[in-house]
Design a protein around this motif. Structure first.
Motif, PDB file in Angstrom:
ATOM      1  N   ARG A  83       0.839  -1.220   0.000  1.00 24.86           N
ATOM      2  CA  ARG A  83       0.000   0.000   0.000  1.00 24.86           C
ATOM      3  C   ARG A  83       0.865   1.258   0.000  1.00 24.86           C
ATOM      4  NH1 ARG A  83      -3.170  -2.457   4.002  1.00 24.86           N
ATOM      5  NH2 ARG A  83      -2.488  -0.964   5.555  1.00 24.86           N
ATOM      6  N   LEU A  84       1.905   1.265   0.827  1.00 23.90           N
ATOM      7  CA  LEU A  84       2.769   2.445   0.896  1.00 23.90           C
ATOM      8  C   LEU A  84       3.631   2.574  -0.359  1.00 23.90           C
ATOM      9  CD1 LEU A  84       3.773   2.425   4.668  1.00 23.90           C
ATOM     10  CD2 LEU A  84       2.130   3.906   3.508  1.00 23.90           C
ATOM     11  N   GLU A  85       3.996   1.454  -0.944  1.00 24.86           N
ATOM     12  CA  GLU A  85       4.739   1.487  -2.208  1.00 24.86           C
ATOM     13  C   GLU A  85       3.855   2.068  -3.307  1.00 24.86           C
ATOM     14  OE1 GLU A  85       7.738  -1.517  -4.502  1.00 24.86           O
ATOM     15  OE2 GLU A  85       5.808  -2.345  -3.877  1.00 24.86           O
ATOM     16  N   ASP A  86       2.581   1.679  -3.334  1.00 26.30           N
ATOM     17  CA  ASP A  86       1.634   2.211  -4.322  1.00 26.30           C
ATOM     18  C   ASP A  86       1.454   3.721  -4.180  1.00 26.30           C
ATOM     19  OD1 ASP A  86       1.303  -0.357  -5.309  1.00 26.30           O
ATOM     20  OD2 ASP A  86      -0.665  -0.666  -4.365  1.00 26.30           O
ATOM     21  N   ARG A  87       1.625   4.218  -2.963  1.00 18.90           N
ATOM     22  CA  ARG A  87       1.517   5.670  -2.714  1.00 18.90           C
ATOM     23  C   ARG A  87       2.839   6.403  -2.968  1.00 18.90           C
ATOM     24  NH1 ARG A  87      -1.068   6.468   3.118  1.00 18.90           N
ATOM     25  NH2 ARG A  87      -0.608   8.637   2.597  1.00 18.90           N
ATOM     26  N   GLY A  88       3.881   5.661  -3.334  1.00 17.99           N
ATOM     27  CA  GLY A  88       5.177   6.267  -3.620  1.00 17.99           C
ATOM     28  C   GLY A  88       5.985   6.586  -2.371  1.00 17.99           C
ATOM     29  N   LEU A  89       5.632   5.984  -1.236  1.00 21.39           N
ATOM     30  CA  LEU A  89       6.312   6.287   0.022  1.00 21.39           C
ATOM     31  C   LEU A  89       7.413   5.276   0.343  1.00 21.39           C
ATOM     32  CD1 LEU A  89       3.129   7.221   2.075  1.00 21.39           C
ATOM     33  CD2 LEU A  89       4.711   8.767   0.884  1.00 21.39           C
ATOM     34  N   LEU A  90       7.346   4.106  -0.286  1.00 14.40           N
ATOM     35  CA  LEU A  90       8.355   3.063  -0.120  1.00 14.40           C
ATOM     36  C   LEU A  90       8.735   2.530  -1.490  1.00 14.40           C
ATOM     37  CD1 LEU A  90       6.869   0.831   2.748  1.00 14.40           C
ATOM     38  CD2 LEU A  90       8.606   2.601   2.967  1.00 14.40           C
ATOM     39  N   GLU A  91       9.916   1.891  -1.548  1.00 11.38           N
ATOM     40  CA  GLU A  91      10.313   1.184  -2.753  1.00 11.38           C
ATOM     41  C   GLU A  91      11.014  -0.106  -2.349  1.00 11.38           C
ATOM     42  OE1 GLU A  91      12.943   3.848  -4.784  1.00 11.38           O
ATOM     43  OE2 GLU A  91      14.390   3.863  -3.156  1.00 11.38           O
ATOM     44  N   ARG A  92      10.842  -1.121  -3.168  1.00 12.71           N
ATOM     45  CA  ARG A  92      11.496  -2.404  -2.921  1.00 12.71           C
ATOM     46  C   ARG A  92      12.532  -2.645  -4.002  1.00 12.71           C
ATOM     47  NH1 ARG A  92       6.354  -6.241  -1.327  1.00 12.71           N
ATOM     48  NH2 ARG A  92       5.077  -4.600  -2.168  1.00 12.71           N
ATOM     49  N   THR A 104      13.386  -3.070   1.473  1.00  9.85           N
ATOM     50  CA  THR A 104      12.383  -2.018   1.366  1.00  9.85           C
ATOM     51  C   THR A 104      12.983  -0.751   1.946  1.00  9.85           C
ATOM     52  OG1 THR A 104      10.629  -3.642   1.666  1.00  9.85           O
ATOM     53  CG2 THR A 104      10.038  -1.355   1.974  1.00  9.85           C
ATOM     54  N   ASN A 105      12.958   0.310   1.177  1.00 16.52           N
ATOM     55  CA  ASN A 105      13.458   1.608   1.642  1.00 16.52           C
ATOM     56  C   ASN A 105      12.369   2.659   1.570  1.00 16.52           C
ATOM     57  OD1 ASN A 105      16.099   1.122   2.406  1.00 16.52           O
ATOM     58  ND2 ASN A 105      16.914   1.440   0.347  1.00 16.52           N
ATOM     59  N   VAL A 106      12.485   3.640   2.430  1.00 16.14           N
ATOM     60  CA  VAL A 106      11.576   4.776   2.402  1.00 16.14           C
ATOM     61  C   VAL A 106      12.060   5.739   1.316  1.00 16.14           C
ATOM     62  CG1 VAL A 106      10.582   6.650   3.768  1.00 16.14           C
ATOM     63  CG2 VAL A 106      11.194   4.500   4.883  1.00 16.14           C
ATOM     64  N   THR A 107      11.143   6.187   0.474  1.00 16.18           N
ATOM     65  CA  THR A 107      11.490   7.144  -0.584  1.00 16.18           C
ATOM     66  C   THR A 107      11.645   8.540   0.020  1.00 16.18           C
ATOM     67  OG1 THR A 107       9.181   7.664  -1.046  1.00 16.18           O
ATOM     68  CG2 THR A 107      10.161   5.819  -2.293  1.00 16.18           C
ATOM     69  N   GLU A 108      12.097   9.462  -0.790  1.00 15.93           N
ATOM     70  CA  GLU A 108      12.202  10.858  -0.333  1.00 15.93           C
ATOM     71  C   GLU A 108      10.826  11.387   0.077  1.00 15.93           C
ATOM     72  OE1 GLU A 108      14.845  12.796   0.344  1.00 15.93           O
ATOM     73  OE2 GLU A 108      16.030  10.986  -0.061  1.00 15.93           O
ATOM     74  N   ALA A 109       9.803  11.037  -0.702  1.00 14.15           N
ATOM     75  CA  ALA A 109       8.437  11.470  -0.355  1.00 14.15           C
ATOM     76  C   ALA A 109       8.007  10.862   0.983  1.00 14.15           C
ATOM     77  CB  ALA A 109       7.453  11.072  -1.455  1.00 14.15           C
ATOM     78  N   GLY A 110       8.377   9.611   1.208  1.00 14.59           N
ATOM     79  CA  GLY A 110       8.053   8.950   2.471  1.00 14.59           C
ATOM     80  C   GLY A 110       8.763   9.596   3.644  1.00 14.59           C
ATOM     81  N   LEU A 111      10.036   9.953   3.441  1.00 12.73           N
ATOM     82  CA  LEU A 111      10.798  10.621   4.508  1.00 12.73           C
ATOM     83  C   LEU A 111      10.203  11.991   4.829  1.00 12.73           C
ATOM     84  CD1 LEU A 111      14.466   9.694   3.511  1.00 12.73           C
ATOM     85  CD2 LEU A 111      13.162   8.843   5.486  1.00 12.73           C
TER      86      LEU A 111
END
Length: 152
Positions: A83-92, A104-111
């Motif tokens: 769900r968070l990956e779909d929102r662009g907040l995480l990437e695998r 799994t890392n937090v994207t810049e948007a997630g940070l």
């Protein structure tokens, strides 16, 4: 021990008080995070846990470790990550040394969202603890929580 044993009753009452405190805190934080940041408590917790990873030895968490940290099953954690990956907040991505492993890392948007949400989380936690401290049955538990010095 029998069902009417006073020790069992006291233990059960203590557990009920702890469960009540947890529920009240989580509900208060959930409302604040949803209202201001469109995040659930679990989503916030996952972003927080994953943001603490690092590239040094043992710095990336396996999904089981992540699931344990956010107190969810591995399958529920995977759904949450998706769900968070779909929102662009995480990437695998695949582990560079073991193609079977997925990081799994937090994207810049997630940070950015995590940093915006952190004061909301902290304020809501403080408010919930202050409210619970006014209830005689919860006050000792609030004192115990406030006295803990657990490393992040």
């Amino acid at each position: 021990m029998t069902a009417t044993d006073p020790a069992l009753t006291a233990l059960a009452q203590g557990w009920c008080a702890l469960s009540l405190l947890h529920g009240r805190i989580e509900a208060h934080i959930e409302r604040a995070l949803q209202t201001k940041h469109d995040l659930s408590v679990r989503e916030y917790s996952l972003l927080d846990v994953l943001s603490r990873q690092h590239d040094d030895e043992g710095g990336h968490l396996q999904m089981k470790q992540v699931a344990d940290a956010v107190v969810l099953s591995q399958s529920a954690t995977t759904r949450l990550v998706t769900r968070l990956e779909d929102r662009g907040l995480l990437e695998r991505y695949l582990c560079p040394t073991d193609r079977r492993g997925i990081y799994t890392n937090v994207t810049e948007a997630g940070l950015r969202l995590l940093e915006e949400a952190r004061p909301t989380n902290d304020t809501a936690l403080r408010e919930a603890l202050d409210e619970a401290a006014r209830k005689p049955e919860l006050a000792p538990l609030v004192q115990a929580v406030e006295s803990l010095h657990v490393p992040a």
